[in-house]
Write an enzyme that holds these catalytic residues in place. Sequence first.
Site, PDB file in Angstrom:
ATOM      1  N   ASN A  32      -3.271   6.001  -0.928  1.00  0.00           N
ATOM      2  CA  ASN A  32      -3.308   6.056   0.135  1.00  0.00           C
ATOM      3  C   ASN A  32      -2.587   7.522   0.731  1.00  0.00           C
ATOM      4  OD1 ASN A  32      -4.205   3.836   1.782  1.00  0.00           O
ATOM      5  ND2 ASN A  32      -2.927   2.620   0.373  1.00  0.00           N
ATOM      6  N   HIS A  65      -1.012  -2.421  -6.979  1.00  0.00           N
ATOM      7  CA  HIS A  65      -1.691  -2.446  -5.889  1.00  0.00           C
ATOM      8  C   HIS A  65      -3.174  -2.277  -6.143  1.00  0.00           C
ATOM      9  CE1 HIS A  65      -2.848   0.920  -2.446  1.00  0.00           C
ATOM     10  NE2 HIS A  65      -2.913  -0.293  -1.939  1.00  0.00           N
ATOM     11  N   GLU A 121      -3.702   0.407  -8.747  1.00  0.00           N
ATOM     12  CA  GLU A 121      -2.339   1.358  -8.978  1.00  0.00           C
ATOM     13  C   GLU A 121      -1.158   0.762  -9.396  1.00  0.00           C
ATOM     14  OE1 GLU A 121      -2.292   5.192  -5.952  1.00  0.00           O
ATOM     15  OE2 GLU A 121      -1.967   3.302  -4.924  1.00  0.00           O
ATOM     16  N   SER A 157       1.005  -1.362   0.156  1.00  0.00           N
ATOM     17  CA  SER A 157       0.037  -0.056   0.074  1.00  0.00           C
ATOM     18  C   SER A 157       0.612   1.228   0.021  1.00  0.00           C
ATOM     19  CB  SER A 157      -0.826   0.195   1.433  1.00  0.00           C
ATOM     20  OG  SER A 157      -1.639  -1.181   1.402  1.00  0.00           O
TER      21      SER A 157
END
Length: 284
Positions: free
Chosen positions: A191, A141, A153, A120
């Site tokens: 994130n 991701h 991602e 992450s």
Amino acid sequence: MKTIENIMVIGAGQMGAGIAQVCAQGGYTVYLHDKNDEARTKGINTIDKLLERSVQKQRISAQEKEDALKRLTLSNRLQDAEQADLIIEAVVENLQVKASIFHELDKIAPTHTLLASNTSSLPITELAAHTKRPDQVIGMHFMNPVPVMKLVEIIRGLQTSEETFQTIEQLARNLAKTPIAVNDFPGFVSNRILMPMINEAIYTLYEGIATVEDIDTSMKLGMNHPMGPLTLADFIGLDTCLYIMEVLHEGFADSKYRPCPLLRQYVKAGWLGKKSGKGFYNYS
Ligand code: NAI
């Protein structure tokens, strides 16, 4: 572009099981590895349950469920990496643990094998440096829950080759996901934006400004978020949230990313959210 047929997923937790499921449904042969026997059993049971739910809802046929399960093999040996064209790592969000897995996989996997991490927030460039094939290391991701969420991602490390990037981008599309291209910076895009909001929600609770329920209601009804930030934190896992805040805090050396002491305390107590039965809410 490289041909991908066999995929090994390392870690059969919430994310690894979901990744293995979508890869098997996408027609790939999948090895799902976890060092923990219970985690493997739990992982395959979750996949079975979710596929069955899709059959009930007539999203897939019973035959498609059976075919997907046939393409899945559980693995308790890292050595199965010998079979893989691509390995997607989804173990705990800890740089030392991931780095040592990448180092081992690099020794076992054939030279053509690509190594991806579902991290992450951790630096892909650093994971790549633990291998002799940094051009074949990349971030992939997925979002939670993997079978539902469309975004992936794709993170280029400093040395990731264009061929590796193109191969993984195409794979994401083959899995019916929407890829976005991201550079290797702490927290990437999703994130970096999400976690400070969750951390701020925890500070709001810590400072006694409102209750858990009212903080969540504020963001759901006030901002039209489908889920409140504290519910989402429980869903992601409070240990994972803390690891990500620590990566942001250290990576940017900026106090605005300081993890809330209440988050630390919950993690120390073993209150990890939904997966442990208690977080900001009770799940027993
Ligand atoms: P989890 O705690 O549910 O699962 C991790 C699994 O890895 C466990 O089953 C554990 O037994 C296994 N494991 C640990 N060390 C291992 C090793 N050395 N070899 C083999 N297996 C090992 O964690 P979760 O939530 O699935 O997260 C995994 C990764 O995915 C983390 O990097 C996390 O940051 C990332 N991620 C998590 C999301 C979330 O919402 N939870 C969303 C997107 C990414």
